[in-house]
Design a protein around this motif. Structure first.
Motif, PDB file in Angstrom:
ATOM      1  N   LEU A   1     -74.367   7.892 -38.828  1.00 48.45           N
ATOM      2  CA  LEU A   1     -73.120   8.512 -38.374  1.00 48.45           C
ATOM      3  C   LEU A   1     -72.222   7.489 -37.646  1.00 48.45           C
ATOM      4  CD1 LEU A   1     -74.471  11.951 -37.099  1.00 48.45           C
ATOM      5  CD2 LEU A   1     -73.167  11.500 -39.183  1.00 48.45           C
ATOM      6  N   LEU A   2     -72.872   6.640 -36.842  1.00 45.95           N
ATOM      7  CA  LEU A   2     -72.095   5.601 -36.159  1.00 45.95           C
ATOM      8  C   LEU A   2     -71.472   4.628 -37.155  1.00 45.95           C
ATOM      9  CD1 LEU A   2     -74.409   4.798 -33.083  1.00 45.95           C
ATOM     10  CD2 LEU A   2     -72.161   5.917 -33.045  1.00 45.95           C
ATOM     11  N   TYR A   3     -72.239   4.255 -38.170  1.00 44.51           N
ATOM     12  CA  TYR A   3     -71.701   3.333 -39.172  1.00 44.51           C
ATOM     13  C   TYR A   3     -70.525   3.959 -39.941  1.00 44.51           C
ATOM     14  CZ  TYR A   3     -75.184  -0.381 -38.757  1.00 44.51           C
ATOM     15  OH  TYR A   3     -75.934  -1.437 -38.312  1.00 44.51           O
ATOM     16  N   VAL A   4     -70.677   5.222 -40.335  1.00 46.17           N
ATOM     17  CA  VAL A   4     -69.581   5.876 -41.064  1.00 46.17           C
ATOM     18  C   VAL A   4     -68.346   5.975 -40.185  1.00 46.17           C
ATOM     19  CG1 VAL A   4     -68.837   8.040 -42.140  1.00 46.17           C
ATOM     20  CG2 VAL A   4     -71.132   7.169 -42.563  1.00 46.17           C
ATOM     21  N   ARG A   5     -68.578   6.338 -38.928  1.00 45.57           N
ATOM     22  CA  ARG A   5     -67.448   6.428 -37.995  1.00 45.57           C
ATOM     23  C   ARG A   5     -66.810   5.061 -37.770  1.00 45.57           C
ATOM     24  NH1 ARG A   5     -66.603   6.808 -32.331  1.00 45.57           N
ATOM     25  NH2 ARG A   5     -64.990   8.333 -31.803  1.00 45.57           N
ATOM     26  N   GLN A   6     -67.650   4.042 -37.604  1.00 46.21           N
ATOM     27  CA  GLN A   6     -67.120   2.687 -37.407  1.00 46.21           C
ATOM     28  C   GLN A   6     -66.372   2.193 -38.635  1.00 46.21           C
ATOM     29  OE1 GLN A   6     -70.252   0.036 -36.252  1.00 46.21           O
ATOM     30  NE2 GLN A   6     -70.299   0.714 -34.124  1.00 46.21           N
ATOM     31  N   PHE A   7     -66.892   2.580 -39.820  1.00 45.15           N
ATOM     32  CA  PHE A   7     -66.241   2.134 -41.050  1.00 45.15           C
ATOM     33  C   PHE A   7     -64.775   2.569 -41.083  1.00 45.15           C
ATOM     34  CE2 PHE A   7     -64.843   2.817 -45.415  1.00 45.15           C
ATOM     35  CZ  PHE A   7     -65.152   1.615 -46.022  1.00 45.15           C
ATOM     36  N   PHE A   8     -64.506   3.774 -40.617  1.00 44.40           N
ATOM     37  CA  PHE A   8     -63.144   4.295 -40.679  1.00 44.40           C
ATOM     38  C   PHE A   8     -62.318   3.991 -39.430  1.00 44.40           C
ATOM     39  CE2 PHE A   8     -65.223   6.970 -43.879  1.00 44.40           C
ATOM     40  CZ  PHE A   8     -64.304   6.865 -44.919  1.00 44.40           C
ATOM     41  N   GLN A   9     -62.949   3.424 -38.399  1.00 41.63           N
ATOM     42  CA  GLN A   9     -62.194   3.101 -37.182  1.00 41.63           C
ATOM     43  C   GLN A   9     -61.026   2.139 -37.440  1.00 41.63           C
ATOM     44  OE1 GLN A   9     -64.954   1.750 -34.205  1.00 41.63           O
ATOM     45  NE2 GLN A   9     -65.087   3.760 -33.219  1.00 41.63           N
ATOM     46  N   PRO A  10     -61.250   1.064 -38.229  1.00 43.14           N
ATOM     47  CA  PRO A  10     -60.123   0.137 -38.466  1.00 43.14           C
ATOM     48  C   PRO A  10     -59.065   0.687 -39.429  1.00 43.14           C
ATOM     49  CG  PRO A  10     -62.263  -0.927 -38.854  1.00 43.14           C
ATOM     50  CD  PRO A  10     -62.493   0.532 -38.798  1.00 43.14           C
ATOM     51  N   ILE A  11     -59.294   1.924 -39.964  1.00 42.29           N
ATOM     52  CA  ILE A  11     -58.348   2.448 -40.944  1.00 42.29           C
ATOM     53  C   ILE A  11     -56.936   2.513 -40.369  1.00 42.29           C
ATOM     54  CG2 ILE A  11     -57.647   4.600 -42.083  1.00 42.29           C
ATOM     55  CD1 ILE A  11     -59.537   3.128 -43.763  1.00 42.29           C
ATOM     56  N   ASP A  12     -56.833   2.994 -39.125  1.00 43.57           N
ATOM     57  CA  ASP A  12     -55.509   3.078 -38.502  1.00 43.57           C
ATOM     58  C   ASP A  12     -54.884   1.695 -38.360  1.00 43.57           C
ATOM     59  OD1 ASP A  12     -55.594   5.794 -38.323  1.00 43.57           O
ATOM     60  OD2 ASP A  12     -56.339   5.832 -36.260  1.00 43.57           O
ATOM     61  N   GLU A  13     -55.730   0.696 -37.991  1.00 44.17           N
ATOM     62  CA  GLU A  13     -55.213  -0.670 -37.869  1.00 44.17           C
ATOM     63  C   GLU A  13     -54.776  -1.210 -39.227  1.00 44.17           C
ATOM     64  OE1 GLU A  13     -57.970  -3.233 -35.986  1.00 44.17           O
ATOM     65  OE2 GLU A  13     -57.919  -2.182 -34.053  1.00 44.17           O
ATOM     66  N   VAL A  14     -55.597  -0.921 -40.243  1.00 45.82           N
ATOM     67  CA  VAL A  14     -55.245  -1.378 -41.588  1.00 45.82           C
ATOM     68  C   VAL A  14     -53.965  -0.701 -42.050  1.00 45.82           C
ATOM     69  CG1 VAL A  14     -55.964  -1.411 -44.004  1.00 45.82           C
ATOM     70  CG2 VAL A  14     -57.619  -1.911 -42.207  1.00 45.82           C
TER      71      VAL A  14
END
Length: 601
Positions: A305-318
Motif C-alpha cells: 500500500l505504501l509503494y502504491v501510494r508513493q508511486f502516485f505521490q509524484p503524479i502532481d509534480e509530474v
C-alpha cells in the motif's frame, strides 16, 4: 529565414512537418546549452538515482520490521528490529543528503544554461541585419529576453530536477513493488494504460494553448513597450483611450489562453488522482482478501500500500512539470526561432583587407527590391570620387535613404554591387566597413552613460582630450560644459537631459572622432533649430573636409556646402551638378531653392 517566419507576424498554427522541425531545432538548442554542464548534470542525476533508491527502500524495511522484526523481538531477539530501524533512518538521511546535492547541481546547470542562452540571444540579435530589426519589433525581442527566458529558467532550475526525481521514484517504486509482491505490481502496471491516454490527451491540447499563450504574451509586451516609448505621440494625439482598449483586448486574450491552460490542467491532474485512488483501492481490496486467506503477510500488505501510494505521490509534480514544460517548450521555440535567423547581410568568408580606405564609392548597376517585391532602385549607377561631398535631394520615397543604407551596408543590393575603393562591400569585413563608413541619422540615439562615453563610442579608448577636441570641432563643447557634470553628465534614457539638437551635436562629435573615410548624413540636421544649424554649418565643413560624404537633406542651407547635388526621383538621378549650376538652371532644384529663398522673406 527560420521555419516559423519570425520576421513576420508570429504564428500559432503549424503543419505537422513544421512542428517536427521546430521541436527538433528547440531540442538541439537545449542540448547545446546543457552540453558544457554535462558532467555536473550526470553527477546530479546519479545523486537522484542513489537518493531515490534509498528512499524506495523504506517500505520494504517496514515490511521486514513488521513481519520479521516484531516476532523476533517477541521471542527476545531485538537485533532485527534495531537494525531495521537504523537502516530506515540511514536511508532517509542519505536520501535527504542526495536531494541537497542534486538540487544544488541542477540549479547550477540551469543558471549556466540561462547565462549561455541570454548571451547567445543578445549577441545574435546584434549580428542580425537591419532588415530583421525593422520587421521584428523591439517588444518581441524584449519578450524573448524576459518572459520567455523566465519560463525556461523556471523549467531548468525548479521543474526539471523535480520531474526526474519523480519519474525515477515512480520507476524504482514499481520495480520494488514487483519484487515485494508480483500481483500487486501487475495491478499498478495496468493502471499505466489509462494514465498514458490521459497524458497523451493533455499533451496534444496543451501544446497548442501554450504556444498561443507565448504569442499573446509577446503581443502584450510589444503594446506596452510601444506605448511607453511613444508616450509623447500618445499624449499629443490623445490616444490613451484607444491604447487602453487595445491593451485590454490583448490582456483579455492572454488571460483567456492562460485560463484555457488551467482548465486543461484542471482536468489532467484530477484525472490522474482518480486513477491513483482507484488503483490503491483495488490493491487494498485484493491484498486484504489475500491476508484473510493467509496468502500475504500484514507487513507485506502495508509495504504494498505504501509503494502504491508513493508511486502516485509524484503524479502532481509530474502534472505540474508538464504544465511548466509546455510553457518552457513554447518559449524555447520562440528563442530558437530568433537564433535560427541568418543575417541577410552576412560577413564575408574571405574578407578583403581594407586597412586605410580613401573613400572612392561606386554604385555599379545596383537594383534594390524590398521583400514585398517593390523596386526602389532600378539599375542605379553612380561614381563618387574620394573626398567629394554629394547632396541627395528629392521627394519622399525617391530612394535617397535606401541609397544611404546600401552604402552603409545595412542592406545588400538585389542585383549589382556597391564598391568602396574598387572593392565590393560584400567582400569587406564588418570591422573594416564600420571603421571606413559612418552614418549619422535623424534619430541621434544616445545610450545610457555619460556624454563622454557616448562620444567615445566612435572611437573606443579615446582620451579625454580627443573627446573634447571632437566636441569642440562640431560646436558641442559649450553646451556640454554647461551641463551639471560636464562631460561626465549621464544623458539618461534616450538623452533625456539634453535637447534634440544637442543630441544631434553629440552624434556629430561621435562621427568626428571616428574619423571615417566616408560619412553619411541622413537628415542629420533636421533636429537643429536655426541658431544651432548655423553653429554646426562651419563644423560640418570641418567634419566633411578630406573625406567622401553623402548628405541627405531637405534644408537647402545644408545642401549648399556640397560639391555636387543629385536630384532623385523614383530611384533615378534627374539632375546632377554643383549647387550653383543647378540654382542657375530651370530644373527642380532651382524651383526648390527659389521656394526656400521666398520662405525666408
Amino acid at each position: 529565414m527560420s521555419v516559423d517566419g519570425v520576421s513576420g507576424e508570429e504564428r500559432t498554427d503549424y503543419t505537422r512537418e513544421e512542428s517536427r522541425i521546430i521541436r527538433r531545432r528547440s531540442a538541439n538548442l537545449l542540448r547545446e546549452v546543457l552540453r558544457p554542464s554535462g558532467r555536473r548534470l550526470a553527477w546530479s542525476i546519479a545523486l537522484i538515482v542513489l537518493g531515490t533508491m534509498a528512499q524506495v527502500a523504506g517500505p520494504a524495511l517496514i515490511a521486514i520490521g513488521i513481519d520479521t522484526g516484531i516476532p523476533a523481538a517477541q521471542a527476545g531477539d531485538w537485533h532485527v528490529i534495531v537494525w531495521v530501524s537504523i537502516g530506515f533512518f540511514a536511508s532517509a538521511l542519505f536520501s535527504a543528503s542526495a536531494v541537497y546535492g542534486y538540487v544544488r547541481g541542477f540549479t547550477a546547470v540551469g543558471q549556466n544554461a540561462m547565462l549561455d542562452l541570454r548571451t547567445r540571444l543578445y549577441r545574435h540579435t546584434q549580428r542580425l541585419s537591419l532588415e530583421f530589426h525593422e520587421s521584428y519589433t523591439s517588444g518581441r525581442i524584449i519578450a524573448r529576453q524576459t518572459s520567455d527566458l523566465d519560463s525556461i529558467r523556471e523549467f531548468l532550475g525548479e521543474s526539471l530536477n523535480s520531474v526526474i526525481a519523480g519519474l525515477l521514484f515512480m520507476i524504482f517504486t514499481a520495480g520494488a513493488l514487483l519484487l515485494v509482491d508480483g500481483p500487486s505490481g501487475l495491478v499498478l502496471l495496468a493502471a499505466l494504460i489509462p494514465i498514458s491516454f490521459i497524458v497523451n490527451w493533455y499533451q496534444k491540447r496543451s501544446e497548442r494553448v501554450f504556444r498561443a499563450s507565448r504569442v499573446a504574451s509577446a503581443r502584450l509586451i510589444v503594446k506596452f513597450v510601444e506605448t511607453m516609448t511613444g508616450m509623447r505621440a500618445v499624449q499629443a494625439f490623445r490616444a490613451e483611450e484607444r491604447n487602453q482598449e487595445r491593451f485590454n483586448e490583448l490582456n483579455r486574450t492572454y488571460v483567456g489562453f492562460n485560463n484555457q491552460s488551467m482548465r486543461l490542467f484542471g482536468i489532467f491532474a484530477p484525472s490522474l488522482n482518480i486513477v491513483a485512488a482507484f488503483t490503491l483501492a483495488v490493491v487494498l481490496l485484493l491484498g486484504g482478501f489475500r491476508v484473510l486467506q493467509d496468502g500475504m503477510e500484514i507487513g507485506v500488505l502495508l509495504a504494498v500500500l505504501l509503494y502504491v501510494r508513493q508511486f502516485f505521490q509524484p503524479i502532481d509534480e509530474v502534472a505540474a512539470f508538464y504544465n511548466g514544460y509546455q510553457s518552457a517548450s513554447a518559449a524555447l521555440e520562440k528563442i530558437s526561432g530568433v537564433l535560427a535567423e541568418d543575417p541577410s547581410v552576412p560577413e564575408p568568408t574571405r574578407p578583403v583587407p581594407l586597412p586605410q580606405a580613401t573613400g572612392a564609392v561606386r554604385f555599379d548597376r545596383v537594383v534594390f527590391e524590398y521583400l514585398s517585391g517593390r523596386t526602389v532602385l532600378p539599375e542605379f549607377t553612380l561614381d563618387v570620387p574620394a573626398g567629394q561631398t554629394i547632396a541627395l535631394v528629392g521627394a519622399t520615397g525617391a530612394g535617397k535613404t535606401t541609397l544611404a543604407k546600401l552604402l552603409a551596408r545595412f542592406y545588400d543590393p538585389s542585383h549589382g554591387e556597391v564598391q568602396l575603393d574598387g572593392v565590393s562591400l560584400r567582400k569587406i569585413s564588418g570591422e573594416d566597413l564600420r571603421r571606413a563608413i559612418v552614418m549619422v541619422t535623424q534619430d541621434a540615439y544616445l545610450f545610457s552613460g555619460s556624454v563622454a562615453e557616448n562620444i567615445a563610442l566612435g572611437k573606443p579608448g579615446a582620451s579625454r582630450d580627443e573627446i573634447i577636441a571632437a566636441a569642440t570641432a562640431v560646436g558641442a563643447h559649450e553646451f556640454i560644459t554647461a551641463l551639471p557634470e560636464g562631460y561626465d553628465t549621464d544623458v539618461n534614457k534616450r538623452g533625456g537631459r539634453v535637447s534634440a539638437g544637442q543630441r544631434q551635436l553629440i552624434s556629430f562629435a561621435r562621427a568626428f572622432i571616428a574619423d571615417p573615410a566616408v560619412l553619411i548624413l541622413d537628415e542629420a540636421t533636421s533636429s537643429l533649430d536655426i541658431p544651432s544649424e548655423r553653429l554646426v554649418q562651419h563644423a560640418l565643413q570641418t567634419l566633411l573636409a578630406d573625406r567622401t560624404a553623402l548628405i541627405i537633406a531637405h534644408r537647402l542651407s545644408t545642401v549648399a556646402i556640397a560639391d555636387r547635388v543629385l536630384v532623385m526621383d523614383a530611384g533615378h538621378i534627374v539632375e546632377d551638378g554643383t549647387p550653383e549650376q543647378l540654382i542657375a538652371g530651370t530644373g527642380r532644384f532651382a524651383a526648390l531653392h527659389a521656394a526656400w529663398r521666398d520662405s525666408l522673406v
